[in-house]
Each structure stands twice: as structure tokens, then as C-alpha cells.
Design a protein around this motif. Structure first.
Motif, PDB file in Angstrom:
ATOM      1  N   TYR A 151      37.562  44.970  29.853  1.00 14.52           N
ATOM      2  CA  TYR A 151      37.695  44.573  31.255  1.00 14.52           C
ATOM      3  C   TYR A 151      39.136  44.153  31.546  1.00 14.52           C
ATOM      4  CZ  TYR A 151      37.278  41.737  35.496  1.00 14.52           C
ATOM      5  OH  TYR A 151      37.458  41.198  36.750  1.00 14.52           O
ATOM      6  N   TYR A 152      39.698  43.309  30.690  1.00 13.83           N
ATOM      7  CA  TYR A 152      41.070  42.848  30.910  1.00 13.83           C
ATOM      8  C   TYR A 152      42.088  43.955  30.674  1.00 13.83           C
ATOM      9  CZ  TYR A 152      39.750  38.002  31.699  1.00 13.83           C
ATOM     10  OH  TYR A 152      39.233  36.864  32.247  1.00 13.83           O
TER      11      TYR A 152
ATOM     12  N   ARG B  64      42.126  45.663  33.907  1.00 11.99           N
ATOM     13  CA  ARG B  64      42.882  44.862  34.882  1.00 11.99           C
ATOM     14  C   ARG B  64      44.379  45.007  34.644  1.00 11.99           C
ATOM     15  NH1 ARG B  64      39.898  40.965  38.121  1.00 11.99           N
ATOM     16  NH2 ARG B  64      41.947  40.280  38.824  1.00 11.99           N
TER      17      ARG B  64
ATOM     18  N   GLU C 189      39.261  45.933  39.825  1.00 10.18           N
ATOM     19  CA  GLU C 189      39.399  44.498  40.085  1.00 10.18           C
ATOM     20  C   GLU C 189      38.098  43.876  40.596  1.00 10.18           C
ATOM     21  OE1 GLU C 189      42.822  43.880  42.532  1.00 10.18           O
ATOM     22  OE2 GLU C 189      44.220  44.421  40.933  1.00 10.18           O
TER      23      GLU C 189
ATOM     24  N   GLY D 236      37.346  46.623  35.421  1.00 12.73           N
ATOM     25  CA  GLY D 236      38.622  45.921  35.423  1.00 12.73           C
ATOM     26  C   GLY D 236      39.646  46.589  36.315  1.00 12.73           C
TER      27      GLY D 236
END
Length: 203
Positions: free
Chosen positions: A69-70, A73, A134, A131
């Protein structure tokens, strides 16, 4: 691998389940279809509590979604759009296509995360588009937790009921995951072919 999974859970208990499920989400070759039924079998022997098995499996699965997920991002939609505009022609992919995909995920992302967490083969990868688009972290975690809890419950429950034959769960689920991946590959191939035909017709 089954013996290694069982030994780790025997030595680390519930923490072993959590750790294995975190790893499974980052390195999919370690399947939850083996981890959770094995833990369910341990519960059927009286070595563990089934509710805690499901809880730790769910927690590990949710924690394991965070690295991808990060990463999504960090990479971000704008970088992906710029990359597609520069190199995407080799894949008949443009920045406009990326924005359309991102808009789709904005509209349907919660359902994709919720139900995708129960689909072998893509359950881990969904964290990336979440991610990139967002999706708010609290929403992502809530829907990931619900989907993961349902998946962990089914697998652990199957292992609990099958007892010593818990390893058969993986054999039942494996064909399903292959079918799902096959459908996704065919769908992607059809999309690319249609894109090329529309581009050829327009030129």
C-alpha cells in the motif's frame, strides 16, 4: 513447506500465525491456504483457540498489506501517468488509461479491496492500486480487515473440520486461484487487442 509452517506455529504459537500471514501478503508463494487451515487443525487438537486463530490471521493479513500500500502511495498516480506517456506505447497504454483506471478504483475500490482479499492470486496485489489511488488508509484497513477476516474464518474453519486432512484445503483452493488468474490474463489480453484495433482503425 507444510512442515515448516506447522513447526513455526508450534514454536511461536499465535505470534507464528501473525508472522506467517504478514509474510504471505508480501511474498505470496507462502499461501494462506496452507497457513490458516494448519492453524485450524491445531485448534481442533485443542492446542489453540479457533477465535484467536482467526483474529491473529486477520491481523497478520492486514499488517501484511501495508508495505505494498505504501509502495503504491510512494509511486503515485502522477509518476505512473508520466511513465505510461513516455513508455506505455509499447503496451498500448497511455496516461489517460491510467487516469481512467484510477477513476474506476475511486468508484469501486472499496468493493475491490473487500472481495479481492478473498481471491487467491490477487489478494496481495490489490494493495498497490489502493495506494496509488490514495484510498484513505482507515478505509483501506477497514475493508481489508473485513475481507481478511472472512477469508481467515473460511480457511481456519475448513482446517478445523478436516482435522488431519487440513492440507486438502490448499488442493481445493488452488484450481480456483488458477481459474481467477486465467480469467484476468484473458481479460487483459482482450483489452490490449481491442486497444490495438481501435488505434489501427484511427490511424
Amino acid at each position: 513447506m507444510a512442515e515448516w509452517v506447522q513447526n513455526l506455529m508450534d514454536s511461536m504459537g499465535y505470534l507464528g500465525i501473525l508472522l506467517l500471514m504478514v509474510i504471505e501478503n508480501v511474498f505470496p508463494p507462502i499461501p494462506s491456504e496452507l497457513i490458516m487451515p494448519s492453524a485450524g487443525f491445531a485448534a481442533s487438537r485443542g492446542d489453540m483457540n479457533l477465535a484467536l486463530v482467526v483474529l491473529m490471521g486477520t491481523l497478520g493479513s492486514v499488517l501484511g498489506t501495508l508495505p505494498l500500500y505504501y509502495l503504491g502511495r510512494a509511486f503515485g498516480e502522477e509518476r505512473l501517468v508520466a511513465w505510461a506517456d513516455k513508455y506505455g506505447k509499447w503496451l498500448t497504454l497511455s496516461g489517460k488509461d491510467i487516469r481512467k483506471a484510477d477513476d474506476w478504483f475511486d468508484r469501486h475500490g472499496t468493493k475491490a479491496v473487500l472481495f479481492g482479499r478473498m481471491v487467491p492470486g490477487i489478494r496481495s496485489l490489490l494493495s498497490l492500486p489502493a495506494g496509488m489511488s490514495e484510498m484513505p488508509l482507515p478505509k483501506f484497513l477497514i475493508y481489508s480487515a473485513i475481507g481478511s477476516a472472512m477469508w481467515a474464518s473460511v480457511l481456519a474453519g475448513a482446517g478445523y473440520m478436516l482435522g488431519e486432512n487440513y492440507d486438502k484445503v490448499e488442493h481445493y483452493v488452488a484450481p480456483v486461484s488458477k481459474i481467477v488468474l486465467g480469467v484476468l490474463i484473458v481479460a487483459a489480453a482482450v483489452w490490449f487487442m481491442r486497444r490495438k484495433r481501435s488505434q489501427s482503425a484511427g490511424s
